[in-house]
Design a protein around this motif. Structure first.
Motif, short mmCIF file in Angstrom:
data_model
loop_
_atom_site.label_atom_id
_atom_site.label_comp_id
_atom_site.label_asym_id
_atom_site.label_seq_id
_atom_site.Cartn_x
_atom_site.Cartn_y
_atom_site.Cartn_z
N GLY A 39 3.41 1.74 -9.43
CA GLY A 39 2.19 1.15 -9.98
C GLY A 39 1.46 0.21 -9.05
N THR A 40 1.83 0.18 -7.78
CA THR A 40 1.17 -0.71 -6.82
C THR A 40 -0.20 -0.15 -6.44
OG1 THR A 40 3.28 -1.47 -5.91
CG2 THR A 40 1.32 -1.76 -4.53
N THR A 41 -1.18 -1.03 -6.36
CA THR A 41 -2.52 -0.67 -5.88
C THR A 41 -2.64 -1.08 -4.42
OG1 THR A 41 -3.52 -0.92 -8.07
CG2 THR A 41 -5.00 -1.01 -6.17
N PHE A 42 -2.93 -0.11 -3.57
CA PHE A 42 -3.10 -0.37 -2.14
C PHE A 42 -4.59 -0.45 -1.83
CE2 PHE A 42 1.01 1.57 -2.66
CZ PHE A 42 1.83 0.82 -1.83
N ILE A 43 -4.97 -1.48 -1.08
CA ILE A 43 -6.38 -1.75 -0.79
C ILE A 43 -6.60 -1.73 0.72
CG2 ILE A 43 -8.29 -3.38 -1.08
CD1 ILE A 43 -6.66 -4.58 -3.42
N CYS A 44 -7.61 -0.96 1.14
CA CYS A 44 -8.01 -0.93 2.55
C CYS A 44 -9.39 -1.59 2.65
CB CYS A 44 -8.07 0.51 3.06
SG CYS A 44 -8.70 0.66 4.76
N SER A 45 -9.45 -2.73 3.33
CA SER A 45 -10.70 -3.47 3.50
C SER A 45 -11.17 -3.36 4.94
CB SER A 45 -10.50 -4.95 3.13
OG SER A 45 -10.03 -5.08 1.80
N VAL A 46 -12.44 -3.05 5.14
CA VAL A 46 -12.99 -2.87 6.48
C VAL A 46 -13.87 -4.07 6.81
CG1 VAL A 46 -14.39 -1.41 7.98
CG2 VAL A 46 -12.92 -0.37 6.24
N TYR A 47 -13.61 -4.66 7.98
CA TYR A 47 -14.34 -5.84 8.44
C TYR A 47 -15.07 -5.55 9.74
CZ TYR A 47 -11.60 -8.71 5.17
OH TYR A 47 -11.03 -9.26 4.05
N ASN A 48 -16.21 -6.24 9.89
CA ASN A 48 -16.89 -6.31 11.17
C ASN A 48 -16.79 -7.77 11.61
OD1 ASN A 48 -18.43 -5.99 13.44
ND2 ASN A 48 -20.34 -5.56 12.39
N GLY A 49 -15.83 -8.05 12.47
CA GLY A 49 -15.51 -9.44 12.77
C GLY A 49 -14.84 -10.08 11.57
N THR A 50 -15.47 -11.12 11.02
CA THR A 50 -14.95 -11.77 9.82
C THR A 50 -15.71 -11.35 8.57
OG1 THR A 50 -16.40 -13.68 10.19
CG2 THR A 50 -14.19 -13.77 11.14
N GLN A 51 -16.70 -10.48 8.71
CA GLN A 51 -17.52 -10.05 7.58
C GLN A 51 -16.92 -8.82 6.91
OE1 GLN A 51 -21.45 -8.72 8.60
NE2 GLN A 51 -22.09 -8.43 6.47
N LEU A 52 -16.64 -8.95 5.61
CA LEU A 52 -16.13 -7.82 4.84
C LEU A 52 -17.28 -6.87 4.53
CD1 LEU A 52 -13.98 -6.32 3.16
CD2 LEU A 52 -14.57 -7.84 1.24
N LEU A 53 -17.13 -5.60 4.94
CA LEU A 53 -18.17 -4.61 4.69
C LEU A 53 -17.94 -3.88 3.37
CD1 LEU A 53 -18.57 -3.05 8.26
CD2 LEU A 53 -19.85 -4.93 7.22
N GLN A 54 -16.71 -3.38 3.18
CA GLN A 54 -16.42 -2.61 1.97
C GLN A 54 -14.91 -2.43 1.87
OE1 GLN A 54 -18.68 1.01 1.79
NE2 GLN A 54 -17.97 1.58 -0.23
N ALA A 55 -14.44 -2.10 0.66
CA ALA A 55 -13.01 -1.88 0.44
C ALA A 55 -12.81 -0.66 -0.44
CB ALA A 55 -12.36 -3.11 -0.19
N ALA A 56 -11.70 0.04 -0.21
CA ALA A 56 -11.30 1.18 -1.03
C ALA A 56 -9.89 0.93 -1.55
CB ALA A 56 -11.35 2.48 -0.23
N ASN A 57 -9.58 1.46 -2.72
CA ASN A 57 -8.25 1.21 -3.29
C ASN A 57 -7.69 2.47 -3.95
OD1 ASN A 57 -10.42 0.20 -5.41
ND2 ASN A 57 -8.63 0.84 -6.58
N LEU A 58 -6.36 2.51 -4.03
CA LEU A 58 -5.65 3.63 -4.66
C LEU A 58 -4.37 3.10 -5.28
CD1 LEU A 58 -5.56 6.76 -5.07
CD2 LEU A 58 -4.09 6.82 -3.05
N THR A 59 -4.12 3.47 -6.54
CA THR A 59 -2.90 3.08 -7.23
C THR A 59 -1.91 4.24 -7.21
OG1 THR A 59 -4.12 1.58 -8.68
CG2 THR A 59 -1.92 2.25 -9.40
N VAL A 60 -0.67 3.98 -6.78
CA VAL A 60 0.35 5.02 -6.67
C VAL A 60 1.41 4.77 -7.74
CG1 VAL A 60 2.05 6.12 -5.19
CG2 VAL A 60 -0.07 5.22 -4.20
N THR A 61 1.67 5.79 -8.55
CA THR A 61 2.67 5.71 -9.61
C THR A 61 3.70 6.82 -9.43
OG1 THR A 61 1.31 7.09 -11.06
CG2 THR A 61 1.04 4.70 -11.25
#
Length: 245
Positions: free
Chosen positions: A189-211
């Motif tokens: 049930g853990t949700t894994f999050i991939c966040s993409v940064y340009n330097g210190t600025q967060l551009l966008q994030a994607a997530n997926l929950t694995v059960t």
């Protein structure tokens, strides 16, 4: 009366350069071709315009490039030559920043093995699962993995970025960040999050929950009897019918 303006120079510093380079010079008090000089790149459709030398109007130095692209991104400024030839000093305008828009895109997180639909992936317990976070944009991006839930981040592998130029001469880079771990009851049930940064600025994030994939329930228990009362009644009736015969 102030010091006279003796000439104009247009300069630029590209994003990857540490100093300014001259693009065009305008010295209105010189004669003929020495009055104007341009150092535009070969093969580019650039035009340099200078006005004001003969009319006594304000001096003007302009640059037009209809084929501009991301490789032209950087700081542009004007340098003013002030004073007589033997005692000139330089002053500079505030730089104008020309930005490049190469575009950014973050893909949905993928799984190997397995194909998932939406934001949840069902996996067999004990599976060594690799999550893929793919994105494209400028050459300064980076991915950061985090979790929500009981699980922890596994082994992260960053593949070699792939760069190419698009139709607008913009350099784009494709990235693929991989995270591998073993599916278990401890991280169910853990949700894994991939966040993409340009330097210190967060551009966008994607997530997926694995059960953990739930096993299908059998109709029969270990003794072979039916789990459904209606089925049990059916077999009991058949047995009695055979005995009576």
């Amino acid at each position: 009366m102030g010091n006279p303006l003796a000439g104009l120079t247009l300069q630029r510093r590209l994003e990857w350069d540490s100093k300014y380079y001259t693009l065009a010079m305008y010295d209105p008090f010189k004669v003929g071709q020495n009055r104007t000089r341009a150092f535009t790149p070969v093969g580019r459709e650039w035009k340099v315009w200078m006005t004001g030398a003969d009319s006594g109007l304000t001096l003007s130095l302009s640059l037009t490039f209809p084929d501009g692209g991301c490789t032209d991104a950087g700081d542009y400024r004007c340098m003013f030559d002030i004073g007589p030839d033997n005692d000139r000093v330089n002053a500079y305008s505030k730089p104008f920043r020309l930005k490049s828009e190469g575009g950014f895109y973050l893909y949905q997180i993928t799984t190997d093995p397995g194909i998932h639909i939406g934001l949840t992936s069902d996996q067999e317990e004990g599976t060594e699962l690799t999550l893929g976070c793919s994105y494209q944009g400028s050459s300064t991006l980076r991915a950061v993995w985090t979790t929500l839930g009981p699980g922890k981040i596994g082994t992260i592998t960053e593949t070699e970025p792939i760069g190419w130029y698009d139709a607008h001469n913009c350099l784009k880079t494709f990235y693929d960040s991989l995270m591998t771990y073993t599916v278990s009851r401890e991280n169910d049930g853990t949700t894994f999050i991939c966040s993409v940064y340009n330097g210190t600025q967060l551009l966008q994030a994607a997530n997926l929950t694995v059960t953990i994939k739930k096993k299908a329930r059998s109709m029969f228990n270990s003794g072979g009897s039916s789990q459904d009362p209606r089925t049990s009644f059916f077999f009991a009736t058949m047995y009695m019918f055979l005995v009576l015969i």
